[in-house]
Design an enzyme around this catalytic site. Structure first.
Site, PDB file in Angstrom:
ATOM      1  N   GLN A  55     -11.501  50.045 -37.047  1.00 21.76           N
ATOM      2  CA  GLN A  55     -11.014  49.540 -35.765  1.00 21.76           C
ATOM      3  C   GLN A  55     -11.471  48.095 -35.579  1.00 21.76           C
ATOM      4  OE1 GLN A  55      -9.038  51.041 -33.613  1.00 21.76           O
ATOM      5  NE2 GLN A  55      -9.035  53.097 -34.477  1.00 21.76           N
ATOM      6  N   CYS A 109      -6.262  28.296 -25.897  1.00 15.09           N
ATOM      7  CA  CYS A 109      -6.158  27.969 -27.318  1.00 15.09           C
ATOM      8  C   CYS A 109      -5.225  26.796 -27.575  1.00 15.09           C
ATOM      9  CB  CYS A 109      -5.629  29.208 -28.040  1.00 15.09           C
ATOM     10  SG  CYS A 109      -5.445  28.975 -29.789  1.00 15.09           S
ATOM     11  N   CYS A 113      -1.376  52.829 -32.233  1.00 13.42           N
ATOM     12  CA  CYS A 113      -1.316  51.408 -31.884  1.00 13.42           C
ATOM     13  C   CYS A 113       0.136  51.011 -31.624  1.00 13.42           C
ATOM     14  CB  CYS A 113      -1.929  50.560 -32.994  1.00 13.42           C
ATOM     15  SG  CYS A 113      -1.125  50.839 -34.575  1.00 13.42           S
ATOM     16  N   CYS A 150      -9.839  30.277 -33.765  1.00 14.25           N
ATOM     17  CA  CYS A 150      -9.067  31.377 -33.193  1.00 14.25           C
ATOM     18  C   CYS A 150      -9.990  32.062 -32.189  1.00 14.25           C
ATOM     19  CB  CYS A 150      -8.654  32.355 -34.292  1.00 14.25           C
ATOM     20  SG  CYS A 150      -7.872  33.807 -33.615  1.00 14.25           S
ATOM     21  N   CYS A 191       1.344  29.530 -32.468  1.00 16.55           N
ATOM     22  CA  CYS A 191       0.820  30.563 -33.363  1.00 16.55           C
ATOM     23  C   CYS A 191       1.539  31.897 -33.155  1.00 16.55           C
ATOM     24  CB  CYS A 191      -0.679  30.683 -33.126  1.00 16.55           C
ATOM     25  SG  CYS A 191      -1.380  32.249 -33.575  1.00 16.55           S
ATOM     26  N   ASP A 213      -3.950  59.583 -36.051  1.00 18.24           N
ATOM     27  CA  ASP A 213      -4.044  58.153 -35.749  1.00 18.24           C
ATOM     28  C   ASP A 213      -3.289  57.392 -36.850  1.00 18.24           C
ATOM     29  OD1 ASP A 213      -4.755  55.646 -34.917  1.00 18.24           O
ATOM     30  OD2 ASP A 213      -6.900  55.841 -35.353  1.00 18.24           O
ATOM     31  N   GLU A 245      -6.886  61.157 -45.644  1.00 17.49           N
ATOM     32  CA  GLU A 245      -6.633  59.717 -45.706  1.00 17.49           C
ATOM     33  C   GLU A 245      -6.062  59.330 -47.070  1.00 17.49           C
ATOM     34  OE1 GLU A 245      -6.954  56.773 -43.851  1.00 17.49           O
ATOM     35  OE2 GLU A 245      -6.541  55.734 -45.718  1.00 17.49           O
ATOM     36  N   CYS A 303      -1.472  35.341 -29.654  1.00 20.05           N
ATOM     37  CA  CYS A 303      -1.913  35.752 -28.311  1.00 20.05           C
ATOM     38  C   CYS A 303      -0.892  35.255 -27.307  1.00 20.05           C
ATOM     39  CB  CYS A 303      -3.279  35.174 -28.010  1.00 20.05           C
ATOM     40  SG  CYS A 303      -4.478  35.629 -29.243  1.00 20.05           S
TER      41      CYS A 303
HETATM   42  C1  LIG Z   1      -4.561  53.308 -37.707  1.00 21.41           C
HETATM   43  S1  LIG Z   1      -5.533  53.664 -39.104  1.00 21.41           S
HETATM   44  C2  LIG Z   1      -6.612  54.883 -38.432  1.00 21.41           C
HETATM   45  C3  LIG Z   1      -8.000  54.958 -39.029  1.00 21.41           C
HETATM   46  C4  LIG Z   1      -9.042  55.775 -38.316  1.00 21.41           C
HETATM   47  N1  LIG Z   1      -8.527  56.880 -37.572  1.00 21.41           N
HETATM   48  C5  LIG Z   1      -9.955  54.912 -37.472  1.00 21.41           C
HETATM   49  O1  LIG Z   1      -9.985  55.075 -36.239  1.00 21.41           O
HETATM   50  O2  LIG Z   1     -10.668  54.072 -38.030  1.00 21.41           O
HETATM   51  C6  LIG Z   1      -4.410  54.536 -40.073  1.00 21.41           C
HETATM   52  C7  LIG Z   1      -4.960  55.059 -41.387  1.00 21.41           C
HETATM   53  O3  LIG Z   1      -3.948  55.833 -41.999  1.00 21.41           O
HETATM   54  C8  LIG Z   1      -4.006  55.637 -43.405  1.00 21.41           C
HETATM   55  N2  LIG Z   1      -2.683  56.019 -43.941  1.00 21.41           N
HETATM   56  C9  LIG Z   1      -1.553  55.293 -43.905  1.00 21.41           C
HETATM   57  N3  LIG Z   1      -0.517  55.999 -44.419  1.00 21.41           N
HETATM   58  C10 LIG Z   1      -1.022  57.209 -44.786  1.00 21.41           C
HETATM   59  C11 LIG Z   1      -0.443  58.390 -45.385  1.00 21.41           C
HETATM   60  N4  LIG Z   1       0.832  58.429 -45.690  1.00 21.41           N
HETATM   61  N5  LIG Z   1      -1.248  59.437 -45.625  1.00 21.41           N
HETATM   62  C12 LIG Z   1      -2.566  59.381 -45.287  1.00 21.41           C
HETATM   63  N6  LIG Z   1      -3.164  58.303 -44.718  1.00 21.41           N
HETATM   64  C13 LIG Z   1      -2.404  57.225 -44.470  1.00 21.41           C
HETATM   65  C14 LIG Z   1      -4.376  54.175 -43.547  1.00 21.41           C
HETATM   66  O4  LIG Z   1      -4.954  53.909 -44.792  1.00 21.41           O
HETATM   67  C15 LIG Z   1      -5.361  53.994 -42.379  1.00 21.41           C
HETATM   68  O5  LIG Z   1      -6.686  54.232 -42.801  1.00 21.41           O
END
Ligand SMILES: C[S@@+](CC[C@H](N)C(=O)[O-])C[C@H]1O[C@@H](n2cnc3c(N)ncnc32)[C@H](O)[C@@H]1O
Length: 466
Positions: A296, A75, A423, A174, A81, A396, A346, A84
């Site tokens: 994702q 790049c 993550c 990018c 930047c 997650d 969520e 990466c």
């Molecule tokens: C890393 S993403 C995971 C999404 C999903 N598991 C996927 O694989 O597509 C984290 C998610 O948590 C939600 N989130 C963040 N803070 C939250 C909270 N306090 N209560 C509920 N959901 C929350 C975000 O909106 C987001 O959709």
């Protein structure tokens, strides 16, 4: 003995490894020095710019010997930047380092040592893998050091220069997004160059961000133009040119935000072309994704990640599964075929609506979704409180990890298995340590490389009730 390392010291250092976050790790008389922008195997002359209690931070002045793992970077924005930052490190070594980082975080920081770590699931595609990128408009261009003779432009569209909230590095290509996303980006730049970009210092101007999403398995494309006000006369001709030039754009939306913070979520949305969502496929399922919903960002690796989540959930068809932080319900639907019932939870309302629609669209009858903040959802939502207890909980969360109240809620629900997807393995290790202090045992870590050439690593931790 007084440690001789103070701010301003110059040192010759051998870089042993990459720490989580991407800095090189070196040792001087057993004192750890983190060195920016270095690679394992390099010997560098470095200048200490910060001394802490147990470690120091340094910047490289000269490479005395290069790393055996160094490769050419692709790049032209590298390394300015900052995105990466390891693209000049051989990919095999990137993946080796990520495994060590995850192991190290658990053993050293979380104090857990009785578990196995699988090898990192590497990405087949190391470039053009991101299905979504977000770029920012600014009236203040960041001019790289190598071009410092020239005046900054008062129109930039690109990414924040590292550590700069106010200046934007112009990006024309990018390599981690798709080729068509780059073409759309440069077209938008050309089409908007006479409009007023946002001034983040004074909060004036019209154009704020552009988000481009290209679904890897369906090729549907969404463009989200974020502005500070509603002005269809300015945006309609841009939208018309985009759809003529790129017929695969299936959705163009305009999100309007008057908020001062540099986030691309709008207070309201206007559809300029097509639908307000795009469809992406993961495994056997199709997902509707609207502009504000999390999805994702590496579709191909997400499929591998979800297979791992399924394996670690060890479902037989009779289990109740809770999918906490479920986004648009993708993990929930992926698991639904193998469970009795899946409940997703969520915060973002549009994502919950997408999740419901996704269940209907995929004819999934054993999944249900709840909107709300997980910090108090199980305490305040009477319907959620009365659900059957889960056999398996999948979490997650965002980078910050789990709130202590959510950890308490999980402990109270006492599932047989917890599959913790993250993550940010640092916050994950902290949370897993808390769960392991109570009734759980960490069995296995399964890292997945969702973001080649960046310091990020996704990690699945598999826990069982003791
Ligand atoms: C890393 S993403 C995971 C999404 C999903 N598991 C996927 O694989 O597509 C984290 C998610 O948590 C939600 N989130 C963040 N803070 C939250 C909270 N306090 N209560 C509920 N959901 C929350 C975000 O909106 C987001 O959709």
């Amino acid at each position: 003995m007084i440690n001789p390392i103070v701010k301003g010291t110059e040192l010759s250092l051998e870089i042993e490894s990459l720490a989580f976050g991407g800095k090189g790790v070196a040792r001087k008389d057993n004192f750890v020095v983190f060195v920016n922008n270095t690679l394992p195997g390099q010997k560098v002359r470095a200048l200490v710019y910060k001394k802490h209690r147990g470690y120091a931070e340094a910047r490289p002045l000269k490479i005395l010997r290069d790393s055996p793992h160094v490769v050419d970077s692709l790049c032209k924005h590298f390394p300015v930047c900052g995105g990466c930052s390891t693209q000049n490190l051989d990919y095999k070594e990137q993946v080796n380092q990520k495994k060590k980082q995850v192991e190290d975080l658990y053993i050293r920081q979380a104090g857990i040592d009785d578990f196995t770590v699988n090898k990192v699931i590497a990405a087949d595609k190391q470039y053009n893998y991101r299905n979504k990128m977000e770029f920012t408009f600014s009236n203040q261009e960041y001019v790289p050091e190598s071009e410092k003779e020239r005046e900054p432009s008062n129109f930039a569209l690109g990414l924040h220069a590292p550590g700069r909230w106010d200046k934007i590095l112009n990006i024309n290509e990018c390599h981690i997004q798709t080729k068509i996303a780059n073409e759309i980006l440069t077209t938008i730049k050309e089409l908007t160059k006479d409009l007023e970009p946002y001034n983040i210092r004074e909060h004036t101007g019209f154009l704020r961000h552009v988000m481009i999403r290209v679904a890897a398995n369906t090729n549907e494309i969404m463009v989200n133009i974020v502005t500070s006000r509603d002005d269809p006369e300015l945006l309609s001709p841009i939208s018309d040119t985009l759809i003529t030039k790129f017929p695969s754009i299936t959705s163009i939306v305009n999100n309007i935000t008057t908020r001062k913070a540099g986030v691309s979520m709008g207070e309201h949305q206007i559809v300029l072309h097509g639908k307000e969502y795009i469809i992406e496929k993961l495994g056997d399922y199709e997902f509707m994704i609207s502009a504000d919903s999390f999805f994702q960002t590496n579709t191909k690796q997400a499929e591998k990640l979800y297979d791992i989540i399924l394996e670690e959930s060890q479902l037989t068809g009779s289990e109740i599964v809770y999918d906490l932080f479920c986004g648009t319900g993708s993990i929930s639907l992926f698991l639904s075929k193998h469970a009795k019932m899946v409940y997703g939870f969520e915060l973002v309302t549009s994502a919950v609506q997408d999740a419901m629609q996704n269940a209907i669209h995929n004819k999934v009858k054993n999944a249900w979704f709840f909107g709300g903040n997980l910090e108090n959802l199980f305490r305040e939502n009477t319907e959620a409180k009365e659900l059957d207890a889960p056999d398996v909980v999948v979490v997650d969360p965002p980078r910050a990890g789990l709130h202590t109240k959510t950890i308490e809620d999980i402990l109270e629900k006492s599932p047989k298995r917890i599959v913790y997807v993250s993550c940010n393995p640092a916050s994950q290790a902290r949370d897993v340590a808390l769960l392991c202090n109570e009734r759980y045992k960490l069995v296995k870590l399964r890292p997945v490389d969702m973001f080649p050439h960046t310091p990020h690593v996704e990690n699945v931790a598999s826990l069982i009730r003791k």
